[in-house]
Design a protein around this motif. Structure first.
Motif, short mmCIF file in Angstrom:
data_model
loop_
_atom_site.label_atom_id
_atom_site.label_comp_id
_atom_site.label_asym_id
_atom_site.label_seq_id
_atom_site.Cartn_x
_atom_site.Cartn_y
_atom_site.Cartn_z
N VAL A 13 0.87 -1.18 0.00
CA VAL A 13 0.00 0.00 0.00
C VAL A 13 0.91 1.23 0.00
CG1 VAL A 13 -1.92 1.15 1.12
CG2 VAL A 13 -1.70 -1.34 1.30
N LEU A 14 0.83 2.01 -1.09
CA LEU A 14 1.85 3.02 -1.38
C LEU A 14 1.28 4.43 -1.52
CD1 LEU A 14 3.54 1.05 -4.32
CD2 LEU A 14 4.17 0.97 -1.88
N ASP A 15 1.90 5.37 -0.85
CA ASP A 15 1.63 6.78 -1.12
C ASP A 15 2.99 7.47 -1.26
OD1 ASP A 15 0.67 9.30 -1.47
OD2 ASP A 15 -0.45 9.39 0.41
N PRO A 16 3.41 7.71 -2.50
CA PRO A 16 4.79 8.20 -2.69
C PRO A 16 5.03 9.54 -2.01
CG PRO A 16 3.60 8.04 -4.80
CD PRO A 16 2.73 7.41 -3.77
N ILE A 17 4.04 10.44 -2.06
CA ILE A 17 4.18 11.71 -1.32
C ILE A 17 2.89 11.95 -0.56
CG2 ILE A 17 4.64 14.19 -1.42
CD1 ILE A 17 6.10 13.70 -4.06
N ASP A 18 2.90 11.60 0.72
CA ASP A 18 1.79 11.96 1.60
C ASP A 18 2.11 13.33 2.17
OD1 ASP A 18 -0.65 11.00 3.27
OD2 ASP A 18 0.74 11.80 4.75
N GLY A 19 1.21 14.30 1.91
CA GLY A 19 1.50 15.68 2.31
C GLY A 19 1.92 16.50 1.11
N THR A 20 1.19 16.35 -0.01
CA THR A 20 1.58 17.07 -1.22
C THR A 20 1.46 18.58 -1.04
OG1 THR A 20 -0.62 16.59 -2.09
CG2 THR A 20 1.19 15.28 -2.93
N ARG A 21 0.52 19.05 -0.19
CA ARG A 21 0.40 20.49 0.02
C ARG A 21 1.65 21.05 0.70
NH1 ARG A 21 -4.59 18.44 0.89
NH2 ARG A 21 -6.35 19.35 -0.23
N SER A 22 2.20 20.29 1.65
CA SER A 22 3.48 20.71 2.24
C SER A 22 4.57 20.68 1.18
CB SER A 22 3.86 19.79 3.41
OG SER A 22 3.09 20.08 4.55
N PHE A 23 4.59 19.60 0.42
CA PHE A 23 5.62 19.43 -0.60
C PHE A 23 5.70 20.63 -1.53
CE2 PHE A 23 7.47 17.77 -4.51
CZ PHE A 23 8.44 16.87 -4.07
#
Lengths: 264, 264
Positions: free
Chosen positions: A87-97
């Protein structure tokens, strides 16, 4: 955890995805708006880095464990009935990113017979890697040796530090229930996404309350929080692996108190 | 900047204070509540690290420039009428600090004849050091070479990413004005303190709006933001060095638009 030792493979997944993502962080890429019209705040960005990293993760998993299933944020689900499902989320927190803030992470979780068994949260910019297998959890920062993680005792809500990604993400039904808990907490922090759960596992935060999560937002974090001694359930006290409305606590008795309030 | 080159001395202040603070971060210290009863959220923590770091900074400054003035968060003001006055906040973002989140920094500013002339924001955990002298600004991360910082163009509020420490910190008079701006921004992020201004200087964020700041919350950040091409004023458009209600923008025309809205 499980019969097979996936430890080394997880480290490889974390390292390789981090190498793909890092050059995109704080570069000035176009950001695509993939949110549906009318979604809260109307803005759910996804960067090229998201896709590039998930591609790398899927390729590695597919080549090494071709019979495993995969659930990913960007490229959907394959073989969800397999014994092992990643179960993958490469970037959790895209708004921060996209805001240049390192409060995001790569979530890599492994379910065994439907139960979250192992999880990693990798933050390549701050060089932090949180891991857990439901029985223990650890953090590596930069070149320091791994440090075991333990959530902390917190007897009452009045002593608790609470984190949530944003108070605006709750639906009309959930918001007053969340707000009731927030009003009694000692300290409230916003905007941390996966980092909030890792701070809870590290004993710096007592409570994380969220709504509307996807499985890939939470599965990798469950073995970290539980490995550190904390609890993660949905608002009804049931399993959290399907996402939805989630509450995580460092202290089991605090968890019970908060569940009662969220179900008034 | 000024006739004297303080660059090397700033680096020493940043390094030495970082070495003092870092062992306290994510340790389980007692946190003292210094807020007045009835203050917003009732919780304004200050850690031992704050005091230890300010002590080190004051000792270094006093030994090297005994005729300079100092304004510090923890130990007050000496010689404020001097030509050179140092303005210090050893840990800006104490709420992040005690939550284990690296969104805090050590602010070291230098005023010359009352004008912010040089500033450093040092983040020892993520190994980031932002600097500016009003004409240029740069960031060093880990062992990478310094990178020049430039704020970005942003023509309208509808395209802007806005940061503020917390929507709850505004007074009754300021809150509706702030909320009016927030409602039109493209993306809003909370909880970043000094980090917000550094992200604005880095071109990732367009707008920072805050209220009730002290001089030590903002003086060091002004030469960084202005050195990157941005603007920092109070809500009336006047000098920001005294603190109070502050708005910072990466784009001068956006700054004017926002000032108009904050003065309706």
């Amino acid at each position: 955890m499980t019969a097979i030792d996936f430890t080394g493979f997880f480290e490889r997944l974390a390292r390789d995805s981090g190498e793909v993502i890092l050059p995109f962080f704080r570069s000035h890429l176009g950001v695509e708006d993939k949110s549906a019209p009318g979604a809260p705040r109307g803005f759910d960005p996804v960067t090229e880095a998201d896709r590039a990293a998930e591609t790398v993760l899927r390729r590695l998993i597919g080549a090494t464990f071709p019979d495993h299933g995969i659930i990913g944020e960007e490229f959907g689900t394959i073989n969800p009935g397999a014994d092992y499902v990643w179960v993958l989320d490469p970037i959790d927190g895209t708004r921060s990113f996209i805001s240049g803030v390192p409060m995001w992470g790569t979530l890599i979780g492994l379910m065994h017979h439907g139960v979250p068994a192992y999880g990693v949260m990798n933050q390549p910019y701050t060089s932090e890697r949180f891991r857990g297998d439901g029985h223990s959890a650890s953090l590596t920062h930069a070149d320091n040796p791994p440090r075991p993680l333990h959530s902390r005792r917190c007897a009452t809500l009045a002593e608790a530090t609470l984190m949530t990604t944003s108070p605006y993400l709750f639906g009309d039904e959930e918001r007053p229930l969340y707000k009731g808990v927030e009003a009694e907490a000692r300290l409230v922090r916003y905007g941390c996404d996966c980092y909030a759960y890792c701070m809870l596992a590290s004993g710096h935060v007592d409570l994380v309350i969220e709504s509307g999560l996807q499985p890939y937002d939470i599965v990798a974090l469950i073995p970290i929080v539980e490995g550190a001694g904390g609890k993660v359930t949905n608002w009804q006290g049931g399993p959290a692996a399907s996402g939805g409305n989630i509450v995580a606590s460092g202290d089991a008795s605090l968890h019970e108190q908060v569940l009662k309030r969220l179900n008034r």
